[in-house]
Design an enzyme around this catalytic site. Structure first.
Site, PDB file in Angstrom:
ATOM      1  N   ASN A   1      39.314   4.507  20.760  1.00  8.97           N
ATOM      2  CA  ASN A   1      39.270   3.592  19.618  1.00  8.97           C
ATOM      3  C   ASN A   1      38.499   2.331  19.972  1.00  8.97           C
ATOM      4  O   ASN A   1      37.287   2.367  20.102  1.00  8.97           O
ATOM      5  CB  ASN A   1      40.698   3.298  19.168  1.00  8.97           C
ATOM      6  CG  ASN A   1      40.786   2.816  17.747  1.00  8.97           C
ATOM      7  OD1 ASN A   1      40.446   1.683  17.442  1.00  8.97           O
ATOM      8  ND2 ASN A   1      41.237   3.663  16.844  1.00  8.97           N
TER       9      ASN A   1
ATOM     10  N   ASP B   1      44.798  -0.646  19.159  1.00  5.28           N
ATOM     11  CA  ASP B   1      43.660  -0.414  18.279  1.00  5.28           C
ATOM     12  C   ASP B   1      42.408  -1.072  18.863  1.00  5.28           C
ATOM     13  O   ASP B   1      41.742  -0.497  19.711  1.00  5.28           O
ATOM     14  CB  ASP B   1      43.985  -0.933  16.878  1.00  5.28           C
ATOM     15  CG  ASP B   1      43.108  -0.326  15.795  1.00  5.28           C
ATOM     16  OD1 ASP B   1      41.933  -0.042  16.070  1.00  5.28           O
ATOM     17  OD2 ASP B   1      43.587  -0.145  14.660  1.00  5.28           O
ATOM     18  N   ASN B   2      42.062  -2.258  18.432  1.00  8.19           N
ATOM     19  CA  ASN B   2      40.832  -2.897  18.898  1.00  8.19           C
ATOM     20  C   ASN B   2      41.107  -3.947  19.964  1.00  8.19           C
ATOM     21  O   ASN B   2      42.177  -4.553  20.004  1.00  8.19           O
ATOM     22  CB  ASN B   2      40.087  -3.527  17.720  1.00  8.19           C
ATOM     23  CG  ASN B   2      39.408  -2.471  16.875  1.00  8.19           C
ATOM     24  OD1 ASN B   2      38.471  -1.809  17.315  1.00  8.19           O
ATOM     25  ND2 ASN B   2      39.891  -2.289  15.653  1.00  8.19           N
TER      26      ASN B   2
ATOM     27  N   ASP C   1      34.289   2.447  17.291  1.00  7.61           N
ATOM     28  CA  ASP C   1      33.997   1.067  17.649  1.00  7.61           C
ATOM     29  C   ASP C   1      32.788   1.036  18.578  1.00  7.61           C
ATOM     30  O   ASP C   1      32.326   2.067  19.072  1.00  7.61           O
ATOM     31  CB  ASP C   1      35.216   0.419  18.316  1.00  7.61           C
ATOM     32  CG  ASP C   1      35.135  -1.094  18.350  1.00  7.61           C
ATOM     33  OD1 ASP C   1      34.325  -1.663  17.600  1.00  7.61           O
ATOM     34  OD2 ASP C   1      35.877  -1.710  19.146  1.00  7.61           O
TER      35      ASP C   1
ATOM     36  N   ILE D   1      32.451  -3.357  15.071  1.00  2.00           N
ATOM     37  CA  ILE D   1      31.436  -4.397  14.976  1.00  2.00           C
ATOM     38  C   ILE D   1      31.296  -5.091  16.326  1.00  2.00           C
ATOM     39  O   ILE D   1      32.265  -5.224  17.080  1.00  2.00           O
ATOM     40  CB  ILE D   1      31.822  -5.399  13.863  1.00  2.00           C
ATOM     41  CG1 ILE D   1      30.694  -6.343  13.529  1.00  2.00           C
ATOM     42  CG2 ILE D   1      33.078  -6.148  14.220  1.00  2.00           C
ATOM     43  CD1 ILE D   1      30.966  -7.160  12.271  1.00  2.00           C
TER      44      ILE D   1
ATOM     45  N   HIS E   1      32.986  -0.493   9.894  1.00 11.45           N
ATOM     46  CA  HIS E   1      34.134  -0.185  10.746  1.00 11.45           C
ATOM     47  C   HIS E   1      34.046  -1.065  11.992  1.00 11.45           C
ATOM     48  O   HIS E   1      34.237  -2.259  11.917  1.00 11.45           O
ATOM     49  CB  HIS E   1      34.122   1.316  11.063  1.00 11.45           C
ATOM     50  CG  HIS E   1      35.397   1.841  11.621  1.00 11.45           C
ATOM     51  ND1 HIS E   1      35.589   3.180  11.889  1.00 11.45           N
ATOM     52  CD2 HIS E   1      36.550   1.224  11.979  1.00 11.45           C
ATOM     53  CE1 HIS E   1      36.799   3.365  12.371  1.00 11.45           C
ATOM     54  NE2 HIS E   1      37.404   2.198  12.449  1.00 11.45           N
TER      55      HIS E   1
END
Length: 367
Positions: free
Chosen positions: A236, A281-282, A181, A129, A127
């Site tokens: 997240n 999100d990321n 994360d 990284i 998931h």
């Protein structure tokens, strides 16, 4: 003959008619309140998911899909094969893997890295990284893993000569019940987001539905593990500024990016919150400028209710000068799902952009 003695009337079961009626009214009232609350929560959830969200296309001229893979890319190293309850998967029976792209190559391509023996590849479900480069130039790779939908953090050492990963350690902890994360700050030290307080899938759903805001950020080291930021709807993506002074956290269902100041004791205090009109999100950081690049979901409901005829869309934002009073937010790329579905991360290196997705393909662009 004497008149018959009148017997007293037997009370009916359940008490007097008036009390029975009152009990029914109370029950109906409570049911109505419960349904109203459920309805209100459902409407609120749809708003948090931006269930009616649409996107206008913003194209980039020099892009192509990375051949042969569906991947989730982060910086140069990425992972493939994320499987998560409620999410669509194009390869449900294939284990995950770690890939690398050398963006200094004229035509970079993704290569899957070999992982050392002794690590359970069959249940590998990567998931979040992150990488950390030590003073002796040793590269450590941190990967959030969900083997059989559990929660671990795996630490690898990158061995460049063999293009392989040596597994060093598996980390489990009660303060890491639903890890999403991670951002590494040492060879065995990191900040991680928990997108939920619970690890049980049903309790996670209930937590999200009721909007309990129990998600948090945890600091982990071999000597200390502690919650350092709390009160998120669904924490997240997480990353760190190039000067290591600030931690950035994406709250996906609140449509926010939180800027947190990092202290010598590794605690965090909130400086500001940037509100956006999409599900963030990321987060990736451009090391040269400090700009934040964000993979976003204009319509989160489409991620969980997958329809190939109406797929989830993609959006990439660039945020400049986030510490200023008025940061600059630019939509760099947007697509209705015809090219790229469910963009979850966007990373920039030397004028080259990678856009990764939750379960679809990946896009490589030259800016």
């Amino acid at each position: 003959m004497a008149p018959p003695t009148e017997l007293p009337a037997r009370p009916e079961r359940g008490g007097a008619p008036g009390s029975r009626a009152m009990g029914r009214l109370v029950a109906v009232g409570l049911l109505g309140i419960a349904l109203a609350l459920l309805g209100e929560r459902l409407v609120a959830l749809r708003n948090r998911l931006k269930a009616s969200g649409e996107v206008e296309s913003v194209d980039l001229p020099n892009c192509h899909l990375i051949k042969g893979i569906g991947m989730y890319v982060k910086i140069v190293v990425g992972h493939i094969g994320l499987k998560f309850p409620g999410l669509h998967s194009f390869a449900p029976d294939k284990p995950g893997g770690i890939l690398m792209m050398d963006l200094k190559e004229e035509k970079p391509r993704a290569r899957e890295l070999r992982i050392s023996r002794g690590f359970d590849l069959a249940s590998f479900n990567p998931h979040g990284i992150s990488t950390f480069i030590d003073n002796d130039d040793t590269v450590y790779l941190f990967v959030v893993n969900h083997p059989e939908f559990k929660n671990t953090v795996e630490i690898f050492k990158f061995e460049e000569a063999e293009n392989s990963l040596l597994h060093l350690k598996t980390i489990k902890h009660e303060l890491l019940p639903s890890v999403n994360d991670i951002t590494a700050v040492g060879p065995a030290h990191f900040y991680a987001t928990n997108d939920h307080y619970f690890s049980d899938p049903f309790l996670k759903y209930l937590e999200t539905y009721l909007n309990l805001r129990w998600a948090n950020v945890v600091y982990y080291s071999p000597n200390e593990v502690k919650a350092v930021a709390e009160g998120f709807d669904s924490a997240n993506g997480i990353n760190i500024s190039p000067d290591n002074k600030y931690i950035y956290v994406a709250d996906i269902l609140a449509h926010e990016i939180h800027v947190l100041e990092k202290h010598p004791n590794m605690n965090l205090t909130q400086l500001k919150v940037l509100e956006l009109d999409t599900l963030v999100d990321n987060l990736s950081i451009d090391p040269s400028s400090g700009d934040i690049w964000v993979g976003c979901h204009p319509n989160g409901q489409k991620l969980f209710v997958y329809d190939p005829n109406n797929p989830p869309s993609s959006e990439v934002l660039r945020i400049q000068n986030i510490l200023s009073e008025k940061p600059t937010v630019t939509t760099v790329y947007a697509n209705n799902g015809s090219v790229l579905q469910g963009s979850s991360v966007a990373s920039v290196y030397d004028g080259k952009l990678l856009i990764g997705t939750l379960y679809h393909r990946a896009l490589y662009c030259e800016l």
